[in-house]
Scaffold this motif. Structure first.
Motif, short mmCIF file in Angstrom:
data_model
loop_
_atom_site.label_atom_id
_atom_site.label_comp_id
_atom_site.label_asym_id
_atom_site.label_seq_id
_atom_site.Cartn_x
_atom_site.Cartn_y
_atom_site.Cartn_z
N ALA A 22 -14.67 -40.41 -22.47
CA ALA A 22 -14.14 -40.23 -23.82
C ALA A 22 -15.25 -40.26 -24.86
N ALA B 289 -17.87 -34.52 -24.91
CA ALA B 289 -16.45 -34.83 -25.06
C ALA B 289 -15.81 -33.77 -25.96
N PRO B 290 -14.57 -33.38 -25.66
CA PRO B 290 -13.96 -32.27 -26.39
C PRO B 290 -13.80 -32.59 -27.87
N LYS B 291 -14.03 -31.61 -28.66
CA LYS B 291 -13.90 -31.78 -30.11
C LYS B 291 -12.69 -31.03 -30.64
N ARG C 39 -8.92 -32.12 -26.80
CA ARG C 39 -8.54 -33.53 -26.84
C ARG C 39 -7.19 -33.73 -26.17
N LEU D 255 -7.63 -33.78 -22.54
CA LEU D 255 -8.21 -35.05 -22.11
C LEU D 255 -7.13 -36.12 -22.00
N GLU D 256 -6.25 -36.15 -23.01
CA GLU D 256 -5.17 -37.13 -22.98
C GLU D 256 -4.31 -36.93 -21.73
#
Lengths: 370, 292, 578
Positions: C5, C10-12, C17, C20-21
């Protein structure tokens, strides 16, 4: 991580991250991965899946005429698909609103006849244009790659270790030694299995109670009536005719085994008629009555050829000769059509002298025993 | 043609063309009377067109005076139509049906008692005269003109007797009841929608698609070839009209679900799914699998 | 997780995002990547099974729609809907609701027709798919399970189709139901009991439509769905077969990855299948039950047939001789029993057991992932064509009355043509196919040995004329090619080896300029061989065994498991790390 709790006896975990999956995550730090361009990452991931991209033929040069043409083509197809889809909606919802009514009836407008074809056409166009556009997209605008993926055979290690686990579990259960358990388990399994199937017993009925297959509603004195319930006199039919008749009982014209063909033979047919042995008196004058239910598969046989005296079954082409007691002369049927003994009652109408003397309809296992 | 339609005259013409009424018969003959009756039925449907009522009455009157005259000619005094019919008979029919309609063994059946209905059906559908002896006479364009058919009918009726052609609106019957009767009595050979079907050993039940009302009626009445006879005590004239109404309604009816593909059910459907459906998709995947 | 995270990269973006969640909770990134990376072979014939899959999707969608309106009840009502020729006729609610569905539901007729066409297509595509599997030997070890599932799916599809055909309770399907009843009755010993169990009494009763309905909409679709899932899971696990060719071995699959190329094409195919069904459903009328009329046991129509996929059984019934077998004790086995139950039983059992039969006969127990060309296995190919000939005779006999009627052939003659054809055509088909296979094989060998016929005739100094042959590879001192046949197609025309321009495209007329083709060809340097010199062909077909293209190409040296380090997948213990 705000619920972090390290007091003794609490269930909170340590604040240090646990190990990741290992493997690639150990080989490549996030920093390393972040430094790689997306294409490299793609290839890297593919390699972990046993896939190697051998060759990529790039799509058309951006801005090239080839690309422009392909984009135009695909775009046009997508647009046409959208157009067709909207046309579908317009026809679907517009019928009966600003278009003529959609409901088809005898003699109604041409539009209602075309309603379903129009809907189908537009739906088909929408799907097909979209589909073709998509395929063209992949064929003309996407890079073509040739990838090779490895196939793995089963792993010896897996087999051995899994086997060991299974055998270990089985051994620990001690079922081999504890014979009583094995036997009671088998007993229980059988019982439970039966119990689960048992409710299907509700489906089972006795087909031999009252001999439903061997009898029909015909009986002595039951009149032969037409579909509309009117009785028949011997003068009603002309030679060379066939009439489907039913027993004069309520709902007789919808019974599945009672339909009977009342045939008036022509004099020539009558002259050469050879009734079945013992059934010589079943007819009445030049009238004979045979079951309409085929003895092969139960279809109504009524393709009566009055010149050749044949009755053809439209399902499997069995042919019966009415002058020979409706004996099968061609096709898969094996038995003659049962003959209904008929006579005329006091009022001059046809009546049955009894029920059919044999079972009508298709053959079955114990047919001869009733 | 069963609909109340302002274009019924055009439809009538179409029907006439389809039934090969190549030229107008002379007034006063039974066929012409039948034709007039057909027209009168069409017109009656335009009941609110008062002007046509006169024509209707006129036609009815014409019929009532002429038609019985044609049938009730006293024996011995042969009418001119019968004489012409005899001439035609002796030219075209006598070799198989004999000098006095008595038939010739192994060639042609007796025509005594078959009546004008049978003559109308056999000759008007072109089945007679036969080109050669065969299992079943095929229908073909009629050889005789309508006038000649009327003459033949008059001759056979006068000398043999038998069922006569009906009068009035031949489709004046209940549609749904006609359907039930059709499915009970006719569809087993002629198919659900009158498409016809195969019978044993090369014989067949013909399609009813191109038949006109009178032909269907005459066929039921006379039982041509292998068709059973449906006498008037078995299928009442009302029943026959109901059946004709159903057959003609169904045959003229458009298919709301698209192309009818012969209306013969699973065989043509199976053919379409392979020849059109599967073939189109095979072509599609072949194109998808090919390199750009 | 915390590490990713906050880690670099990490994804912006919002989507990133969100992804990622999702992955934090479901841990799907790995399996998803493996799925997206799955390689599919490019050959068109691998899409046949997908047509069946997509037809099934259509069936589920349209079928669900139909249940909103259809009522599976045999209670009698008097029709009073908008179809005038049946108004006032007594019929079952099932039939009446089918009429309402067709005439009084907006678009209902379209959906009903699409459903029926998709059903016909479903079975047809299953059979075509199966033929491909059979003739290329794709059923061989390790794919016997999937073959068995396929046969089960075919049988279920037939039963599903047959129950669906019965649903509207019209005169055509009712006649079919009557025959089904007779078939059940014909089973020796238990026939009448079975009939009473299925129909709840004598024919026709008032239960059967309701029972068939639940079988049709729930029981069989659920089983089919489950079996399809297993079918596909096994396919993914075992990976695709492929035709032999450059770089293709028993241990790899060459093609394109699922995403995006194959996904694009597959979605395109899905849409085209939808389109074809919609076109048929709208433009070609199917099963117009209003013309057939309601079922009445006393009525029937000429040319009553089942849908095409059951027609072969109707054909066998028509052809079977009138042989009732009488047993002592006045019992008998009806003639109907053999062609309707025994014959399909034998046929489907043979079909299901074919992989095992072949394995027994050939003794070939090895795993195979490379397909065979039908010509290379003449016995199997000939057996297949023989079975096909048998099937086609039965199928045509199922419609022999229509053929007799339309082509003016005697019906009785059609029956005899079928009976005789059923016995003599299959062996003839076998022999002819066998000869054709051998001929094709021989021609392949000949081209490999002598080269491609160029059509160029040369006159030798002593006057002899010879045709110049283009060898496909190195030749020995006699001018004979040294290439061995490798199971792949052998080029037989000069433009297939680049010796001539490729053919100008165009179906009826050329759609491209010859000059453009030449130009395109000049710049064309593609193919596996050009990028990877190691993988150059040593024969016309497969490269030497063991030439696994990815060997040594792994990012991690030392035999690291390839699937993210899970021992169960990689199979080798991990090396200690520092």
């Amino acid at each position: 991580m705000t619920t972090h709790d390290t007091r003794p006896g609490s269930t909170g975990g340590a604040d240090t991250p646990g190990p990741l999956y290992g493997g690639p995550d150990d080989d490549y730090t996030p920093e390393q991965l972040a430094a790689l361009p997306p294409e490299e990452l793609d290839r890297l991931g593919a390699r972990y899946d046993g896939v190697e991209i051998l060759h990529v033929e790039p799509g058309p040069e951006p801005g090239s005429p080839m690309e422009k043409r392909a984009v135009r083509q695909v775009g046009l197809l997508f647009a046409l698909a959208g157009l067709s889809a909207f046309a579908f909606c317009v026809v679907y919802a517009g019928a009966g609103w600003f278009l003529p009514d959609w409901q088809w009836e005898l003699g109604s407008s041409t539009f209602s006849t075309l309603y379903t074809p129009l809907l189908g056409l537009f739906m088909a166009l929408a799907f097909t244009f979209f589909g073709i556009g998509l395929v063209l997209y992949t064929k003309k605008l996407l890079p073509h790659e040739t990838a090779v993926q490895d196939k793995h055979d089963g792993s010896h290690f897996d087999r051995v270790t899994t086997g060991a686990t299974l055998i270990g579990g089985l051994h620990n259960s001690g079922l081999k030694r504890r014979k009583l358990l094995t036997r009671s388990l088998v007993f229980m399994g059988g019982g439970l299995g039966l119990m689960l199937v048992a409710p299907l017993g509700g489906l089972i009925k006795n087909p031999n109670r009252g001999n439903p297959l061997g009898t029909t509603e015909w009986a002595e004195g039951v009149r032969l009536v037409r579909d509309d319930g009117t009785p028949i006199r011997p003068g009603d039919q002309v030679p060379g005719s066939l009439e489907t008749v039913f027993p004069a009982v309520p709902g007789g014209n919808h019974l599945s085994d009672a339909a009977t063909m009342l045939i008036r033979l022509r004099p020539a047919q009558q002259a050469e008629a050879v009734p079945r042995a013992g059934q010589e008196d079943f007819g009445y004058g030049d009238y004979v009555a045979y079951s309409k239910i085929c003895t092969h598969a139960g279809c109504p046989v009524s393709l009566y050829e009055q010149e050749t005296s044949r009755i053809l079954c439209p399902c499997h082409q069995s042919q019966f000769d009415v002058t020979q007691g409706a004996k099968p002369i061609f096709g898969p049927a094996t038995r003659s059509l049962p003959q209904l003994p008929i006579t005329v009652d006091d009022e001059g109408f046809f009546v049955a002298r009894s029920d059919y003397i044999e079972a009508v309809g298709p053959t079955y296992w114990n047919r001869e025993r009733i | 043609m069963s609909t109340t339609n302002p274009q019924s005259d055009t439809q009538l013409d179409e029907g006439a063309r389809r039934s090969r009424w190549s030229r107008r018969p002379a007034e006063g003959t039974p066929a012409a009377a039948a034709r007039a009756r057909r027209r009168s039925k069409q017109r009656r449907r335009l009941a609110n067109v008062a002007g046509l009522m006169a024509g209707l009455v006129l036609t009815g009157a014409l019929y009532s005076t002429l038609a019985p005259g044609a049938q009730a000619a006293p024996e011995g005094s042969e009418s001119s139509a019968e004489a012409a019919g005899r001439e035609l008979y002796e030219r075209s029919c006598i070799s198989c049906h004999g000098e006095n309609l008595e038939g010739v063994p192994n060639r042609g059946p007796s025509l005594i008692g078959v009546g004008e209905a049978s003559v109308y059906f056999q000759v008007h559908t072109g089945r007679m005269p036969l080109v050669r002896q065969q299992a079943q006479g095929p229908d073909k364009p009629a050889i005789f003109s309508d006038e000649e058919i009327d003459q033949l009918m008059a001759y056979v009726q006068a000398n043999g007797g038998g069922p006569v052609l009906p009068s009035g609106d031949l489709r004046d019957g209940d549609l749904a009841a006609g359907g039930e009767l059709f499915r009970l009595n006719c569809s087993s050979c002629h198919n659900f929608v009158g498409e016809g079907g195969a019978l044993s050993s090369g014989k067949y039940a013909p399609s009813l698609e191109d038949s006109n009302d009178l032909e269907i009626y005459a066929a039921m009445l006379s039982g041509p070839e292998n068709m059973p006879v449906f006498g008037d005590n078995q299928l009442t004239p009302e029943d026959k009209r109901a059946i004709i109404n159903y057959v003609q309604t169904i045959t003229d009816m458009p298919d709301p679900g698209g192309a009818g593909i012969g209306r013969i059910g699973p065989v043509s459907e199976g053919l379409v799914i392979w020849v059109v459906g599967v073939a189109a998709l095979l072509f599609g995947i072949f194109w998808m699998g090919s390199k750009a | 997780m915390a590490r990713t995270a906050t880690a670099p990269g990490a994804p912006k973006t919002l989507a990133g995002r969100a992804a990622l969640e999702v992955d934090d909770r479901l841990i799907v990134a790995g399996p998803l990547r493996r799925t997206l990376n799955k390689v599919f072979p490019d050959h068109w014939s691998f899409l046949l099974g997908e047509i069946a899959l997509y037809s099934f999707v259509i069936l589920l969608l349209t079928g669900t729609y139909l249940t909103f309106f259809f009522q599976a009840s045999m209670t009698e009502v008097t029709y009073d809907g908008s179809y005038a020729p049946l108004r006032g006729v007594d019929m079952s609610i099932a039939y009446a609701s089918t009429l309402d569905l067709s005439f009084d539901v907006r678009g209902g007729l379209l959906i009903r027709q699409i459903h029926h066409w998709a059903a016909l297509l479903f079975v047809a595509s299953i059979i075509v798919h199966m033929l491909r599997i059979f003739f290329t030997g794709a059923f061989r070890r390790p794919r016997e399970t999937n073959w068995l599932i396929g046969v089960a799916l075919l049988v279920l599809a037939l039963v599903e189709g047959m129950t669906g055909y019965t649903m509207p309770d019209d005169l055509l399907s009712g006649t079919g139901l009557r025959i089904i009843s007779a078939i059940i009755l014909s089973i020796p010993v238990i026939g009448t009991w079975a009939h009473w169990a299925v129909f709840g009494g004598d024919f026709v009763g008032d239960l059967i439509i309701g029972r068939f309905y639940i079988v049709h909409v729930l029981l069989i679709p659920a089983i089919i769905l489950g079996l399809i899932a297993v079918h596909l899971l096994i396919l993914v696990k075992q990976k695709h077969t492929q035709f032999p060719g450059p770089g293709r071995t028993e241990h790899n699959v060459v093609g394109s990855r699922l995403f995006p190329t194959f996904a694009g094409k597959a979605t395109g195919l899905l849409l085209v299948v939808f389109g074809v069904c919609a076109a048929l459903g709208g433009l070609v009328q199917i099963n117009p039950v209003w013309l057939w009329g309601p079922y009445n046991p006393a009525q029937v129509s000429a040319a009553s047939q089942p849908d095409w996929y059951v027609m072969f059984l109707d054909g066998s019934t028509r052809l079977f001789p009138a042989w009732d077998i009488y047993l002592p004790g006045n019992y008998n086995i009806p003639a109907l029993f053999w062609p309707t139950l025994v014959l399909p039983g034998i046929l489907f059992t043979l079909l299901a057991l074919y992989p095992f039969i072949e394995r027994k006969l050939t003794g070939d127990t090895a795993s195979h992932h490379l397909l065979q060309r039908p010509r290379d296995v003449p016995v199997r190919t000939s057996l297949g064509v023989m079975a096909l000939a048998f099937y086609v005779v039965l199928l045509l006999s199922g419609g022999n009355d229509v053929i007799a009627d339309k082509f003016d052939i005697s019906l009785n003659a059609m029956t005899w043509i079928g009976r005789i054809g059923l016995i003599i055509l299959p062996p003839i088909a076998y022999v002819i196919t066998y000869r054709i296979c051998l001929g094709l094989q021989q021609h392949d060998r000949e081209v490999l040995e002598h080269g491609i016929e160029t059509g160029v005739i040369r006159r030798l100094p002593h006057g002899e004329f010879i045709e110049v042959h283009q060898p496909l590879g190195p030749v020995d001192e006699h001018g004979h090619g040294a290439l061995a046949y490798g199971g792949a197609p052998v080029p037989k025309k000069m433009n297939q080896v680049g010796g001539a321009r490729r053919a100008i495209r165009g179906f009826f007329s050329p759609i491209e300029e010859p000059a453009a083709v030449q130009l395109e060809q000049a710049g064309e340097e593609r193919g596996l061989a050009s990028t990877d010199p190691q993988r150059e062909l040593t024969s016309s077909g497969r490269p030497a065994e063991g030439g696994r293209p990815s060997e040594g190409g792994r990012p991690s040296e030392g035999g690291r498991p390839s699937e993210g380090g899970r021992p169960s997948e990689g199979g080798r213990p991990q090396e200690p790390r520092d």
